[in-house]
Design a protein around this motif. Structure first.
Motif, PDB file in Angstrom:
ATOM      1  N   LEU A   1       0.628  -5.050  13.562  1.00  0.00           N
ATOM      2  CA  LEU A   1       1.265  -5.139  14.683  1.00  0.00           C
ATOM      3  C   LEU A   1       0.068  -5.619  15.892  1.00  0.00           C
ATOM      4  O   LEU A   1       0.766  -6.042  17.003  1.00  0.00           O
ATOM      5  CB  LEU A   1       1.417  -3.774  15.358  1.00  0.00           C
TER       6      LEU A   1
ATOM      7  N   VAL B   1       9.127  -7.756   2.291  1.00  0.00           N
ATOM      8  CA  VAL B   1       9.366  -6.398   3.227  1.00  0.00           C
ATOM      9  C   VAL B   1       7.937  -5.733   3.352  1.00  0.00           C
ATOM     10  O   VAL B   1       7.449  -5.730   4.306  1.00  0.00           O
ATOM     11  CB  VAL B   1      10.497  -5.417   2.808  1.00  0.00           C
ATOM     12  N   ALA B   2       7.483  -5.539   2.171  1.00  0.00           N
ATOM     13  CA  ALA B   2       6.227  -4.796   2.157  1.00  0.00           C
ATOM     14  C   ALA B   2       5.213  -5.546   2.708  1.00  0.00           C
ATOM     15  O   ALA B   2       4.001  -5.085   3.320  1.00  0.00           O
ATOM     16  CB  ALA B   2       5.716  -4.209   0.670  1.00  0.00           C
TER      17      ALA B   2
ATOM     18  N   GLN C   1      11.411  -6.746  -2.192  1.00  0.00           N
ATOM     19  CA  GLN C   1      10.454  -5.458  -1.953  1.00  0.00           C
ATOM     20  C   GLN C   1       9.153  -5.957  -1.586  1.00  0.00           C
ATOM     21  O   GLN C   1       8.646  -5.575  -0.513  1.00  0.00           O
ATOM     22  CB  GLN C   1      10.455  -4.712  -3.141  1.00  0.00           C
TER      23      GLN C   1
ATOM     24  N   ALA D   1       4.612 -12.595   5.217  1.00  0.00           N
ATOM     25  CA  ALA D   1       5.719 -11.936   4.116  1.00  0.00           C
ATOM     26  C   ALA D   1       6.087 -13.015   3.237  1.00  0.00           C
ATOM     27  O   ALA D   1       5.955 -12.357   1.950  1.00  0.00           O
ATOM     28  CB  ALA D   1       6.917 -11.839   5.180  1.00  0.00           C
TER      29      ALA D   1
ATOM     30  N   ALA E   1       5.026  -7.561   5.431  1.00  0.00           N
ATOM     31  CA  ALA E   1       5.079  -7.601   6.641  1.00  0.00           C
ATOM     32  C   ALA E   1       5.060  -6.261   7.378  1.00  0.00           C
ATOM     33  O   ALA E   1       5.087  -5.945   8.359  1.00  0.00           O
ATOM     34  CB  ALA E   1       6.308  -8.524   6.968  1.00  0.00           C
ATOM     35  N   GLN E   2       5.314  -5.073   6.445  1.00  0.00           N
ATOM     36  CA  GLN E   2       5.334  -3.886   6.937  1.00  0.00           C
ATOM     37  C   GLN E   2       4.130  -3.040   7.235  1.00  0.00           C
ATOM     38  O   GLN E   2       3.964  -2.321   6.124  1.00  0.00           O
ATOM     39  CB  GLN E   2       6.429  -3.242   6.076  1.00  0.00           C
ATOM     40  N   SER E   3       3.140  -3.681   7.731  1.00  0.00           N
ATOM     41  CA  SER E   3       1.994  -2.982   7.683  1.00  0.00           C
ATOM     42  C   SER E   3       1.485  -2.759   9.330  1.00  0.00           C
ATOM     43  O   SER E   3       1.678  -3.641  10.204  1.00  0.00           O
ATOM     44  CB  SER E   3       0.739  -3.886   7.202  1.00  0.00           C
ATOM     45  N   PHE E   4       1.117  -1.538   9.713  1.00  0.00           N
ATOM     46  CA  PHE E   4       0.711  -1.264  10.969  1.00  0.00           C
ATOM     47  C   PHE E   4      -0.344  -2.072  11.591  1.00  0.00           C
ATOM     48  O   PHE E   4      -0.327  -2.373  12.714  1.00  0.00           O
ATOM     49  CB  PHE E   4       0.379   0.375  10.943  1.00  0.00           C
TER      50      PHE E   4
ATOM     51  N   SER F   1       3.285 -12.491   0.280  1.00  0.00           N
ATOM     52  CA  SER F   1       3.173 -11.210  -0.557  1.00  0.00           C
ATOM     53  C   SER F   1       3.604 -11.209  -2.060  1.00  0.00           C
ATOM     54  O   SER F   1       2.844 -10.978  -2.899  1.00  0.00           O
ATOM     55  CB  SER F   1       3.894 -10.196   0.486  1.00  0.00           C
TER      56      SER F   1
END
Length: 424
Positions: free
Chosen positions: A55, A46-47, A43, A281, A49-52, A284
């Motif tokens: 981008l 994933v969290a 979790q 990632a 690298a999952q940041s707007f 984190s």
């Protein structure tokens, strides 16, 4: 848990594991030893690298790749040669001034060093400059890339420290010029000592001609800053605009990028982005374990026990960061240390934008210091100069950059004045 994490990470780095493998592997082992479900690690990865805002990284990387592929570096260097080539040591000054403009386009120290080494070192050698001198200067000038906006490292720091990326971009302009000034002062001293030559007489008509030739490239940094200031684009959107602008200029104006070139450019961008985001990632869960183990509080207490004077604390942090930069990759240092240092910086009321610039200057100096000095290895690979010869030419510039670091650290107005004037 923190002890397991740090020992495992250190062992993996010593045996040659990539930094993202070392961080992810040590975090997984620490979580497993503590009996925490491994799904927590998944979790967190994933969290991470999952940041707007992240981008913006592949988009700025793509913009830099497109501009470099379009031959823009040659145009910029021709313009700066017409601008400063007539003074003593002019060819060397040309490289540095050219990197100032190039940094406002690519934002990548590695790409800038490669461009300078490829374009300028052969020219310097023809004019009697030692090849090792040109290689060292290419590596040193490449350090301007992450300081003068746009900068991929600034995107990462702004996301971590929750500061305005636009403000951080503007804050890097004056410190970047201070660094360039210190490098050029060193060139001037060496030019007098070694009797370096100029590159010809000054011509106003030639300067105007080269300015027109490079004008579209010079417009890109203006587009980025004005877009931020006017509120027309977010950080991610301006990165997309920069990439689109680069594509249009390269394919339809300069016509130096062909349709067949795009797959290689996109693959190269994907590889560079993957390296950065893999570290983000993997770091984190690593940072999460440090936070759970109260590492930020321990660091704050330790440093505060030495001194609570912000000037002394900044000195301590500079020394620590310079040492860390010698052995670790820049993004990894940022991802690991920034969350740990934020409580300390906040308690001492050190401006986070100013510290961001100080941090980046430390890290780019680390890029030219062995054993991990990546910019040195890039310059060596292109110019075929040995490390010993390169470092003999490098050390005066290394001193110059440390002087610039001291100036930038203890004169925060250099970082904060322009954002204030610009209304950030």
């Amino acid at each position: 848990m923190v002890t397991t994490l740090l020992i495992t990470c250190g062992v993996l780095l010593v045996v040659g594991a990539p930094i993202w493998v070392a961080m992810a592997g040590s975090a997984l082992l620490a979580i497993f030893v503590e009996g925490i479900p491994l799904t927590v690690a998944a979790q967190r990865i994933v969290a991470g690298a999952q940041s707007f805002p992240l981008l913006a990284i592949p988009l700025f990387t793509l913009a830099g790749s497109l501009m470099n592929a379009s031959g823009i570096s040659e145009r910029l260097f021709s313009f700066t040669k017409a601008l400063v080539g007539h003074i003593r040591g002019g060819p060397a000054h040309t490289l540095v001034v050219g990197e100032v403009f190039l940094s406002g386009i690519s934002g990548s120290s590695v790409a800038d060093t490669a461009a300078a080494a490829r374009v300028f070192v052969p020219q310097l050698e023809k004019m009697g400059y030692p090849r090792a001198f040109g290689a060292a200067l290419s590596a040193v000038a490449g350090t301007l890339g992450p300081i003068i906006p746009p900068s991929i490292l600034m995107v990462v720091y702004a996301w971590q420290a929750n500061v305005s990326l636009g403000k951080l971009f503007v804050a890097g302009i004056v410190p970047g010029l201070v660094m360039a000034g210190c490098i050029m002062a060193t060139i001037a001293i060496l030019a007098l000592k070694r009797d370096f030559k100029a590159a010809g007489a000054f011509s106003l008509s030639n300067l105007w001609k080269e300015f027109e030739y490079a004008s579209l490239a010079l417009l890109m940094p203006v587009l980025i800053i004005v877009g931020f200031r006017a509120g027309l684009f977010t950080a991610t959107e301006i990165a997309g605009v920069a990439a689109a602008y680069s594509l249009v200029v390269g394919m339809f104006v300069y016509r130096s990028i062909k349709l067949a070139d795009l797959p290689a450019i996109l693959i190269g961008t994907a590889r560079e982005t993957a390296v950065i985001l893999a570290i983000v990632a993997a770091a984190s869960p690593f940072s999460w374990i440090l936070a759970v183990g109260q590492a930020p509080q321990l660091v704050t207490a330790f440093v505060s026990s030495i001194s609570t004077d912000p000037l002394v604390v900044l000195l301590i942090l500079n020394i620590a960061l310079l040492i860390a930069g010698m052995f670790m990759e820049t993004v990894a240092i940022m991802i690991i240390l920034v969350p740990i240092l934020l409580p300390l910086l906040t308690s001492l009321q050190i401006d986070l934008v100013h510290f961001g610039i100080v941090l980046l200057v430390n890290l780019v100096i680390g890029q030219i210091t062995p054993p991990v000095g990546v910019l040195c290895f890039v310059a060596m690979a292109i110019t075929r100069v040995k490390l010993g010869a390169l470092f003999r030419e490098l050390w005066p510039f290394l001193i110059a950059l440390v002087v610039a670091l001291v100036i930038i650290t203890y004169l925060p107005a250099l970082s904060l004045w322009l954002p204030h004037v610009a209304g950030f």
